[in-house]
Design an enzyme around this catalytic site. Structure first.
Site, PDB file in Angstrom:
ATOM      1  N   CYS A 190       8.487  -8.349 -66.615  1.00 57.18           N
ATOM      2  CA  CYS A 190       8.061  -9.559 -66.381  1.00 57.18           C
ATOM      3  C   CYS A 190       6.596  -9.445 -66.896  1.00 57.18           C
ATOM      4  O   CYS A 190       5.818  -9.308 -65.822  1.00 57.18           O
ATOM      5  CB  CYS A 190       8.459  -9.929 -65.023  1.00 57.18           C
TER       6      CYS A 190
ATOM      7  N   ALA B 226      -0.231 -17.560 -69.264  1.00 56.71           N
ATOM      8  CA  ALA B 226      -0.544 -16.389 -69.876  1.00 56.71           C
ATOM      9  C   ALA B 226       0.564 -15.701 -70.634  1.00 56.71           C
ATOM     10  O   ALA B 226       1.611 -15.190 -70.184  1.00 56.71           O
ATOM     11  CB  ALA B 226      -0.462 -15.253 -68.730  1.00 56.71           C
ATOM     12  N   GLY B 227       0.810 -16.031 -71.965  1.00 53.78           N
ATOM     13  CA  GLY B 227       1.592 -15.305 -72.778  1.00 53.78           C
ATOM     14  C   GLY B 227       0.775 -14.396 -73.827  1.00 53.78           C
ATOM     15  O   GLY B 227       0.966 -13.292 -73.522  1.00 53.78           O
TER      16      GLY B 227
ATOM     17  N   GLN C 127      13.868 -14.693-116.665  1.00 51.14           N
ATOM     18  CA  GLN C 127      13.746 -15.951-117.492  1.00 51.14           C
ATOM     19  C   GLN C 127      15.494 -16.321-117.633  1.00 51.14           C
ATOM     20  O   GLN C 127      15.746 -17.503-117.677  1.00 51.14           O
ATOM     21  CB  GLN C 127      12.968 -16.332-118.438  1.00 51.14           C
TER      22      GLN C 127
ATOM     23  N   GLY D 206      24.218 -25.169 -98.782  1.00 46.85           N
ATOM     24  CA  GLY D 206      24.267 -26.567 -98.623  1.00 46.85           C
ATOM     25  C   GLY D 206      25.195 -26.942 -97.276  1.00 46.85           C
ATOM     26  O   GLY D 206      24.983 -26.378 -96.260  1.00 46.85           O
TER      27      GLY D 206
ATOM     28  N   GLU E 119       7.672 -10.077 -77.783  1.00 44.40           N
ATOM     29  CA  GLU E 119       6.739  -8.959 -78.144  1.00 44.40           C
ATOM     30  C   GLU E 119       5.610  -9.071 -79.109  1.00 44.40           C
ATOM     31  O   GLU E 119       5.478  -8.283 -79.833  1.00 44.40           O
ATOM     32  CB  GLU E 119       7.905  -7.779 -78.739  1.00 44.40           C
ATOM     33  N   GLY E 120       4.971 -10.346 -78.552  1.00 44.53           N
ATOM     34  CA  GLY E 120       3.765 -10.434 -79.624  1.00 44.53           C
ATOM     35  C   GLY E 120       4.134 -11.268 -80.816  1.00 44.53           C
ATOM     36  O   GLY E 120       5.136 -10.955 -81.495  1.00 44.53           O
TER      37      GLY E 120
HETATM   38  C1  LIG Z   1      13.954 -15.892 -75.746  1.00 44.64           C
HETATM   39  C2  LIG Z   1      12.513 -15.335 -75.190  1.00 44.64           C
HETATM   40  C3  LIG Z   1      12.618 -14.355 -74.554  1.00 44.64           C
HETATM   41  C4  LIG Z   1      11.506 -13.680 -73.907  1.00 44.64           C
HETATM   42  N1  LIG Z   1      11.290 -12.453 -73.397  1.00 44.64           N
HETATM   43  C5  LIG Z   1      10.251 -12.125 -72.585  1.00 44.64           C
HETATM   44  C6  LIG Z   1      10.432 -10.967 -71.470  1.00 44.64           C
HETATM   45  O1  LIG Z   1      11.385 -10.412 -71.616  1.00 44.64           O
HETATM   46  N2  LIG Z   1       9.300 -10.598 -71.117  1.00 44.64           N
HETATM   47  C7  LIG Z   1       7.954 -11.299 -71.287  1.00 44.64           C
HETATM   48  O2  LIG Z   1       7.233 -10.947 -70.301  1.00 44.64           O
HETATM   49  N3  LIG Z   1       7.977 -12.281 -71.982  1.00 44.64           N
HETATM   50  C8  LIG Z   1       9.183 -12.716 -72.585  1.00 44.64           C
HETATM   51  N4  LIG Z   1       9.031 -13.570 -73.586  1.00 44.64           N
HETATM   52  C9  LIG Z   1       7.608 -14.424 -73.693  1.00 44.64           C
HETATM   53  C10 LIG Z   1       7.003 -14.040 -75.057  1.00 44.64           C
HETATM   54  O3  LIG Z   1       6.697 -12.957 -74.980  1.00 44.64           O
HETATM   55  C11 LIG Z   1       6.098 -15.350 -74.957  1.00 44.64           C
HETATM   56  O4  LIG Z   1       6.436 -16.431 -75.404  1.00 44.64           O
HETATM   57  C12 LIG Z   1       4.782 -14.765 -76.396  1.00 44.64           C
HETATM   58  O5  LIG Z   1       4.224 -13.724 -75.971  1.00 44.64           O
HETATM   59  C13 LIG Z   1       4.115 -16.121 -76.542  1.00 44.64           C
HETATM   60  O6  LIG Z   1       3.331 -16.542 -75.493  1.00 44.64           O
HETATM   61  P1  LIG Z   1       3.379 -18.097 -75.187  1.00 44.64           P
HETATM   62  O7  LIG Z   1       4.686 -18.556 -75.044  1.00 44.64           O
HETATM   63  O8  LIG Z   1       2.638 -18.316 -73.895  1.00 44.64           O
HETATM   64  O9  LIG Z   1       2.585 -18.884 -76.257  1.00 44.64           O
HETATM   65  P2  LIG Z   1       1.199 -18.750 -76.562  1.00 44.64           P
HETATM   66  O10 LIG Z   1       0.286 -17.507 -76.218  1.00 44.64           O
HETATM   67  O11 LIG Z   1       0.611 -20.071 -75.745  1.00 44.64           O
HETATM   68  O12 LIG Z   1       0.891 -19.212 -77.916  1.00 44.64           O
HETATM   69  C14 LIG Z   1       1.223 -20.396 -78.491  1.00 44.64           C
HETATM   70  C15 LIG Z   1       0.911 -20.423 -80.134  1.00 44.64           C
HETATM   71  O13 LIG Z   1      -0.428 -20.028 -80.338  1.00 44.64           O
HETATM   72  C16 LIG Z   1      -0.639 -18.822 -81.016  1.00 44.64           C
HETATM   73  N5  LIG Z   1      -1.677 -18.182 -80.804  1.00 44.64           N
HETATM   74  C17 LIG Z   1      -2.044 -17.717 -79.367  1.00 44.64           C
HETATM   75  N6  LIG Z   1      -3.240 -16.909 -79.247  1.00 44.64           N
HETATM   76  C18 LIG Z   1      -3.423 -16.880 -80.581  1.00 44.64           C
HETATM   77  C19 LIG Z   1      -4.623 -16.333 -81.107  1.00 44.64           C
HETATM   78  N7  LIG Z   1      -5.776 -15.544 -80.560  1.00 44.64           N
HETATM   79  N8  LIG Z   1      -4.895 -16.449 -82.592  1.00 44.64           N
HETATM   80  C20 LIG Z   1      -3.886 -16.913 -83.427  1.00 44.64           C
HETATM   81  N9  LIG Z   1      -2.943 -17.591 -83.069  1.00 44.64           N
HETATM   82  C21 LIG Z   1      -2.597 -17.493 -81.365  1.00 44.64           C
HETATM   83  C22 LIG Z   1       0.833 -18.006 -80.902  1.00 44.64           C
HETATM   84  O14 LIG Z   1       1.117 -17.115 -81.836  1.00 44.64           O
HETATM   85  C23 LIG Z   1       1.776 -19.087 -80.655  1.00 44.64           C
HETATM   86  O15 LIG Z   1       2.104 -19.622 -81.957  1.00 44.64           O
HETATM   87  C24 LIG Z   1      10.166 -14.229 -74.178  1.00 44.64           C
HETATM   88  C25 LIG Z   1      10.234 -15.417 -74.888  1.00 44.64           C
HETATM   89  C26 LIG Z   1      11.310 -16.215 -75.194  1.00 44.64           C
HETATM   90  C27 LIG Z   1      11.170 -17.284 -76.241  1.00 44.64           C
END
Ligand SMILES: Cc1cc2nc3c(=O)[nH]c(=O)nc-3n(C[C@H](O)[C@H](O)[C@H](O)COP(=O)(O)OP(=O)(O)OC[C@H]3O[C@@H](n4cnc5c(N)ncnc54)[C@H](O)[C@@H]3O)c2cc1C
Length: 422
Positions: free
Chosen positions: A141, A147-148, A312, A375, A399-400
């Site tokens: 978690c 915070a993503g 080609q 299709g 995972e990023g």
């Molecule tokens: C099905 C699913 C399973 C998941 N499982 C887990 C889990 O087990 N544990 C867990 O902790 N999380 C989990 N996640 C969360 C996932 O890791 C996050 O969704 C992911 O890290 C992106 O974070 P965010 O959704 O907050 O997007 P944001 O960080 O808000 O990003 C939104 C967009 O902006 C882009 N962006 C953000 N910062 C930058 C930057 N500095 N430069 C360029 N582009 C940027 C991102 O690439 C993305 O396209 C899961 C998500 C999903 C959908």
């Protein structure tokens, strides 16, 4: 360094056995599982638990088998095959059905975090359960609504109660893969755990971030929501709230004191060096499934791809299929390099992120192209192409994200730190 393009025997054996599982246990129920999003497929989970035990490994445990063996210092050192076997297992199971692979019992990201940042006592205490009698799950978690990608924005707080010597953790986590099965107690499953990221000192930024193991059933933790998703629908993804949750002092992964550096945080982030190529392997499996299905459908229509002709002379469709093959195979080579480095204890942060970027890209392109060139057959729910198209995108998110992994790659190549290039 010698490069061999033949799979070692243990890798071939693993692939062979799991091909049978993919063919017989996954594909026949793939559609049904996708449609029954929040139902738990107990028979599959139990079958996989027994099968993995019989094979002597845990495809879902993310703990490389060779890592568990004691090393005899008198014997010459043999490079491990653990991560290479795992990558092959995951690719093959994801070829079968990536959502179902993700529901294969095991430690998942939770165990990988313990493996990367835990002491040997913690590894023994927390990881042995995955080879026990019952299927068992663990989850990580990290993500919160604010915070993503930016983990420094994590607000979950862990405060040490000096009297009881317990950590008291409060916060809200979202999108936790396997969160429900890891935390809620099901009689059919063993006792799982959550690895929760929290700050022990918000003023210290990343240097104050730590992860904590919270056992299933701990009071104060609540699974508040199960997500309804576009793809990997059979896998539960949960929101979890933590309200003054009391955790034993010794469940912190890493040092309980805040150092001036972010070494502790980096240690924990090493989890991803091991797991990103494995996620990349799952993407390659889905892409290969779509590619093979397209070739099968074409061949049933009498369209055979004429490899070896000059460009080609090829039809547009032949060129598309050959491009798809190139994408799948090049992504797979990057996965193999990253896991080989992990097995050989070489730092692989660059290659790990590269393999994840590449796989996230190609699996979305290949599955999209598969839907496009077939299709109506590609769009119909009668076939699995549309499902694989939906299942693909997650490879580029968790995972990023693709963007974040590109930043990691750029930092390594250009020699910038995280604060210099973000
Ligand atoms: C099905 C699913 C399973 C998941 N499982 C887990 C889990 O087990 N544990 C867990 O902790 N999380 C989990 N996640 C969360 C996932 O890791 C996050 O969704 C992911 O890290 C992106 O974070 P965010 O959704 O907050 O997007 P944001 O960080 O808000 O990003 C939104 C967009 O902006 C882009 N962006 C953000 N910062 C930058 C930057 N500095 N430069 C360029 N582009 C940027 C991102 O690439 C993305 O396209 C899961 C998500 C999903 C959908």
């Amino acid at each position: 360094m010698t490069i061999e393009f033949e799979n070692p025997k243990p890798v071939e054996n693993a692939r062979f056995l799991l091909q049978t599982v993919a063919d017989n246990m996954m594909r026949p129920v793939s559609r049904e599982m996708d449609e029954k999003e929040h139902e738990i497929p107990y028979s599959y989970i139990e079958f996989m638990h027994s099968a993995m035990k019989a094979m002597g490994s845990g495809a879902g445990s993310l703990v490389a088998e060779d890592e568990k063996k004691e090393v005899d210092p008198a014997k010459p050192k043999r490079a491990s095959l653990g991560y290479q076997i795992l990558a092959n297992q995951l690719e093959m199971l994801s070829w079968g059905d990536v959502g179902m692979y993700l529901i294969t019992p095991g430690g998942g990201l939770g165990a990988a975090a313990v493996q990367a940042a835990g002491s040997s006592e913690q590894k023994t205490r927390f990881l042995a359960r995955f080879s026990g009698d019952k299927p068992t799950f663990a989850a990580m978690c990290m993500t919160e609504s604010q915070a993503g990608s930016d983990t420094s924005a994590i607000r979950t707080r862990a405060v040490l109660d000096e009297k009881t010597k317990e950590w008291v953790i409060t916060g809200e986590k979202i999108f936790v893969t396997a969160g429900e099965k890891s935390f809620n107690e099901h009689p059919e499953f063993g006792k799982g755990f959550l690895v929760v990221w929290a700050s022990i000192d918000p003023a210290a930024g990343r240097a104050g971030m730590r992860s904590f193991v919270i056992e299933a059933g701990t009071p104060g933790v609540k699974v508040t929501k199960l997500e309804s998703k576009m793809g990997i629908r059979v896998r539960d993804t949960a929101a979890i709230s933590l309200d003054a949750v009391r955790v034993p002092f010794e469940n912190i992964l890493g040092s309980p004191t805040v150092e001036k550096t972010t070494t502790g945080f980096k240690g924990a982030m090493a989890t991803f060096d091991a797991t990103r190529p494995l996620v990349a392997a799952t993407g390659v499996g889905v892409a290969r499934a779509a590619l093979e299905e397209v070739k099968k459908m074409f061949s049933e229509q009498g369209v055979i791809i004429r490899y070896g002709l000059p460009r080609q002379k090829l039809t547009a469709v032949e060129r598309d299929v050959i491009e798809m093959e190139i994408m799948v195979k090049s992504a797979w080579l990057m996965v193999l390099k990253a896991v080989w480095m992990a097995d050989n204890k070489q730092p692989n942060a660059l290659e790990s992120s590269m393999s994840k970027v590449k796989s996230g890209d190609i699996v979305t392109k290949v599955t999209q192209k598969a839907v496009e060139i077939m299709g109506p057959l590609g769009y119909s729910r009668e076939f699995l192409l549309e499902k694989w198209f939906r299942d693909a995108k997650i490879t580029d998110i968790y995972e990023g994200t693709g963007q974040i992994n590109r930043l990691v790659v750029a930092r390594h190549i250009l020699g910038y730190s995280g604060s210099e290039l973000r």
